[in-house]
Structure formats: structure tokens, C-alpha cells
Design an enzyme around this catalytic site. Structure first.
Site, PDB file in Angstrom:
ATOM      1  NE  ARG A 243     -10.019  -1.973  -3.443  1.00 24.64           N
ATOM      2  CZ  ARG A 243      -9.557  -1.378  -2.351  1.00 24.64           C
ATOM      3  NH1 ARG A 243      -8.559  -1.912  -1.665  1.00 24.64           N
ATOM      4  NH2 ARG A 243     -10.095  -0.252  -1.916  1.00 24.64           N
TER       5      ARG A 243
ATOM      6  CG  PHE B 297      -1.999   1.011   1.166  1.00 24.96           C
ATOM      7  CD1 PHE B 297      -3.161   0.772   0.453  1.00 24.96           C
ATOM      8  CD2 PHE B 297      -1.851   2.227   1.802  1.00 24.96           C
ATOM      9  CE1 PHE B 297      -4.165   1.735   0.378  1.00 24.96           C
ATOM     10  CE2 PHE B 297      -2.860   3.193   1.737  1.00 24.96           C
ATOM     11  CZ  PHE B 297      -4.009   2.936   1.024  1.00 24.96           C
TER      12      PHE B 297
ATOM     13  CE1 TYR C   4      -9.892   4.233   5.817  1.00 22.04           C
ATOM     14  CE2 TYR C   4      -8.954   5.410   7.687  1.00 22.04           C
ATOM     15  CZ  TYR C   4      -8.824   4.892   6.415  1.00 22.04           C
ATOM     16  OH  TYR C   4      -7.640   5.022   5.741  1.00 22.04           O
ATOM     17  CE  LYS C   5      -8.590   0.995   4.281  1.00 27.34           C
ATOM     18  NZ  LYS C   5      -7.149   0.818   4.122  1.00 27.34           N
TER      19      LYS C   5
HETATM   20  C1  LIG Z   1      -6.347   1.916   4.050  1.00 29.02           C
HETATM   21  C2  LIG Z   1      -4.920   1.588   4.340  1.00 29.02           C
HETATM   22  C3  LIG Z   1      -4.089   2.509   4.998  1.00 29.02           C
HETATM   23  C4  LIG Z   1      -4.631   3.878   5.338  1.00 29.02           C
HETATM   24  O1  LIG Z   1      -3.786   4.656   6.068  1.00 29.02           O
HETATM   25  P1  LIG Z   1      -4.335   6.038   6.669  1.00 29.02           P
HETATM   26  O2  LIG Z   1      -3.157   6.618   7.330  1.00 29.02           O
HETATM   27  O3  LIG Z   1      -5.447   5.715   7.599  1.00 29.02           O
HETATM   28  O4  LIG Z   1      -4.843   6.869   5.551  1.00 29.02           O
HETATM   29  C5  LIG Z   1      -2.796   2.123   5.301  1.00 29.02           C
HETATM   30  N1  LIG Z   1      -2.337   0.897   4.950  1.00 29.02           N
HETATM   31  C6  LIG Z   1      -3.110  -0.002   4.296  1.00 29.02           C
HETATM   32  C7  LIG Z   1      -2.566  -1.330   3.948  1.00 29.02           C
HETATM   33  C8  LIG Z   1      -4.417   0.331   3.972  1.00 29.02           C
HETATM   34  O5  LIG Z   1      -5.172  -0.543   3.316  1.00 29.02           O
END
Ligand SMILES: *Cc1c(COP(=O)(O)O)cnc(C)c1O
Length: 411
Positions: A370, A126, A221-222
Site C-alpha cells: 500500500r 477491516f 491518526y490517519k
Molecule cells: C485504522 C482502522 C481502524 C482502527 O481502529 P482503532 O480502534 O483506532 O485501532 C478501524 N477501522 C478501519 C477501517 C481502519 O482502517
């Protein structure tokens, strides 16, 4: 068994989690397959938010830090999340964003292994994980990031690896890493592990303690349905807490913040990884989301998401054969997460056409569609309906009318 509408309805009728859907605010006419990016609103979150705003903030004012235990919220909610990820209550705290938590833990890991200078990770991780790793290495003048092909990570762990940073379930492919095996390999080479659980917590079985994991972070938030911008969490194994220190030495991580002394002294436990004042409104909605997930055994959440995945993919094979979709997620339930991805050259336009019809998934560059299969509020009939709309979209070619992608917009 051929995946018909009748079969979908029968599977819903037999689903022990079927009652949970009514506890979310899902708009009519929408099939929501993007809970892996932003979870929908639990009805309890709305009530909680109203209560915190009206009573605790509106009436309690500053007294609520004590009277409503705002000050204890990061550890209280962290303790609840711990139960979803196989950790002990004192090992998890809610704080900041996933990105900031990655930074704090990476720098503390590099400092804990001063004779080793490499953050080892994989290419295609990511983006924020890669960017933050670069930033963390940058503040430690002699450290660097080594990103290798995902298949080569295990072999690349060596005597210079301070920390192996991996995402447990990959955001695009949903491929799931073998946490126990990679942690053991890292430990055998003297390195620490840092797991990103953003696509795991609340979706698949996670056993940090059983895997002997060192460090972890994840999103609120997921799959935890904490609401847009809800704070993230971090985990530090109990056995490491005394030896690791946060580089962001804010007052909320101090042993006695309200002594107001000049010298910084870290709090005893995982609380030392707090930095500034906790975001109470986001913590309140996150707690409502986590409480909902805790009504179900983590193994039951994982079992339902695996069944939804199989049903989705069976339907794709039956109804979308010959339309150019190729599965981009491992088929083996032991090595995948809770979303399903397909590659299609027209993926962006097709996803826009689906969203216009109320089937909300998302798109990741360059060609990945997705669909989040979240166990609490997605049913088998929802999956059937989504595939039905997709089949119509492909046969009528309505995706050709989708507007082109606009730069700067969230996909
Ligand atoms: C959604 C996600 C994030 C999000 O990071 P934020 O700092 O909350 O924006 C980080 N790592 C992964 C693997 C994600 O899927």
C-alpha cells in the site's frame, strides 16, 4: 503526457496545496507514503502539545478543565471534523478509539431495532470492525453478524437487518463504497447504516448528511494527522440522537456529570456517546491536524489525491511493467480512495527494501503493498522519487536481501 521528473516538478509548481508540506515535520531523506496508517506530525501539533503541557497542565492544573475548555474539547474538535465529512457540528464528537466507537454504535443500533437481529457487513472488512461486530452481537444474546461477499451486500439487506456496517474506503484495496446508494437501500428495508470513515476523513469527499447516513466512526491518526493513539470520532445523525443510547454509560455521557447523582441520565445530544474522561493531549494534537485540513476545501483535498493517484499509476505502468505488480485498487476515481495498492508475491520483501531506502509505505497480508497518497504533504516529485527507488529495487533485486518477516512486528 509521459510522467517524467520535469512533468512532476511542473505539476508541483502548479499545485495550490504545495505550501502545506513545510508545515509538517517530515525527516529529510524520507518519502512518506504511509499517512493512511499514521499521519506525520504537523508542526502546529508539536507547538500545541508543548503549550498544553506547559501552560494548561503545568500551570493551569485542574483549572484548565474550565479555563482552557478541556471539558468542551470532544464536542469542539468533533464540530470541526463534522465540516470535513459533510455533517453538522452537533452530530460529531471525539471519543475513545474507532473500535470502541463501533461497539457503542452497533449495540445502540441493535437496541433501536429490537425486531431485527442481524449486523450485516462484508467479508474482508477491516478486522477490528468484524471482531467488534461479533462482540456487540455477543452482548445482545439473540443477535448475530452476517458477513457476505462485498459484491452481495446490497442484495443481502433484508427484514432481519438491524444495521449495515461498511467501511467507506477499503483499507486494502481502497475501493470506495457508494454511500448514498447503500444508505438508501438500507433505509428502504428499514435498516440503519454505520459507516467507517477511517480511510475517508481528510482524504476523499464524504457527505454524511447529503447521503442521509445514520451513524459513522473514524480514525484520528490517519489522514487527520492527530498523532499515534489520537482519539477517534463518531457521528450520529441529529434525527436519531434522542432515540439512541450508548451501552457504555460513563459519567462523561451523563446529562450533568458534576451533579454526582447515582442515577444515569444521558446527555441531550451526541455527547451522550462519551464515556470516560477525554484524552486531552491526544485531542490537542488532533485539533492541530484537523485545523490544518480545514484550511483546504474538502473538494480540493480530494482532487489533489486523485491527481497523485493517476500520476503514481502512470509511472508504474511506464517504469515497472513486467516486474509482476498488479493494481489492486479500482482505476475509476469515483470508486476509489486515497491510497494505491499493488499485489506482488514478494510484496513484503520489496516493501522492506523500499523502507530501507526511505520510501515508506506498508504491507498487508498476504501480498498487498500500500502507498498512501495524502494530498497535504505529498507532491508529484515525491511520487516520481518513490517510483524511481522502486524501479532500482526491482532491477538490482535488492529486495532479495530483506530480512524475513518477524512475527508480532507492526507491518
Ligand atoms: C485504522 C482502522 C481502524 C482502527 O481502529 P482503532 O480502534 O483506532 O485501532 C478501524 N477501522 C478501519 C477501517 C481502519 O482502517
Amino acid at each position: 503526457m509521459s510522467p517524467t521528473l520535469e512533468v512532476a516538478r511542473a505539476l508541483d509548481a502548479a499545485d495550490p496545496l504545495r505550501g502545506f508540506k513545510a508545515r509538517f515535520a517530515l525527516p529529510p531523506g524520507v518519502i512518506y507514503l504511509d499517512g493512511n496508517s499514521l499521519g506525520p506530525m504537523p508542526l502546529a501539533a508539536r507547538e500545541k502539545l508543548a503549550a498544553v503541557a506547559d501552560r494548561e497542565w503545568g500551570e493551569g492544573l485542574i483549572r484548565s478543565w474550565n479555563d482552557a475548555d478541556w471539558i468542551g474539547a470532544p464536542e469542539r474538535v468533533g464540530g470541526k471534523i463534522a465540516r470535513l465529512i459533510g455533517a453538522a457540528p452537533g452530530e460529531v464528537v471525539v471519543a475513545d478509539s474507532t473500535s470502541v466507537n463501533l461497539f457503542k454504535l452497533l449495540v445502540s443500533a441493535l437496541r433501536a431495532r429490537p425486531e431485527r437481529r442481524v449486523i450485516l457487513t462484508e467479508t474482508g472488512n477491516f478486522p477490528t470492525d468484524l471482531y467488534v461486530a461479533g462482540g456487540a452481537a455477543g452482548v445482545m444474546s439473540d443477535a448475530s453478524v452476517r458477513a457476505v461477499d462485498p459484491a452481495d451486500v446490497e442484495d443481502a439487506i433484508d427484514g432481519d437487518t438491524a444495521v449495515v456496517m461498511l467501511t467507506h474506503v477499503h483499507y486494502k484495496s481502497a475501493a470506495r463504497r457508494d454511500m448514498a446508494r447503500l444508505t438508501a437501500a438500507a433505509h428502504a428495508a428499514g435498516a440503519l447504516t454505520l459507516w467507517d470513515l477511517s480511510h475517508s476523513a481528510g482524504a476523499v469527499k464524504v457527505c454524511l448528511n447529503d447521503c442521509d447516513a445514520d451513524l459513522a466512526v473514524g480514525c484520528g491518526y490517519k489522514f487527520l494527522n492527530g498523532g499515534p493513539g489520537a482519539p477517534a470520532f463518531l457521528y450520529v445523525a441529529d434525527r436519531l440522537q434522542a432515540a439512541l443510547a450508548s451501552p457504555l454509560t460513563g459519567w462523561m455521557g451523563h446529562a450533568a456529570p458534576f451533579d454526582f447523582v447515582d442515577a444515569y441520565r444521558p446527555a441531550a445530544g451526541v455527547r451522550r456517546f462519551l464515556c470516560g474522561t477525554p484524552p486531552i493531549l491526544g485531542l490537542a494534537t488532533l485539533e492541530a491536524g484537523v485545523d490544518l485540513a480545514l484550511e483546504v476545501a474538502p473538494a480540493d483535498l480530494a482532487a489533489k489525491s486523485a491527481k497523485l493517484w493517476d500520476f503514481f499509476n502512470n509511472l508504474m505502468e511506464v517504469r515497472l511493467a513486467g516486474h509482476g505488480f498488479s493494481l489492486a485498487t479500482p482505476a475509476d476515481p469515483a470508486v476509489r480512495g486515497s491510497h494505491i495498492s499493488y499485489v506482488h508475491p514478494m510484496g513484503y520483501a520489496i516493501m522492506q527494501a523500499l523502507i530501507a531506502r526511505g520510501v515508506i509505505g506498508d504491507f498487508r497480508e498476504p501480498d498487498v503493498m500500500r502507498f498512501g497518497l495524502t494530498p497535504l504533504y505529498i507532491g508529484f516529485e515525491d511520487v516520481w522519487g518513490a517510483i524511481d527507488v522502486l524501479a532500482q529495487t526491482m532491477s538490482a533485486q535488492t529486495w532479495r536481501e530483506s530480512p524475513p518477516r518477524q512475527p508480532g512486528r507492526v507491518t
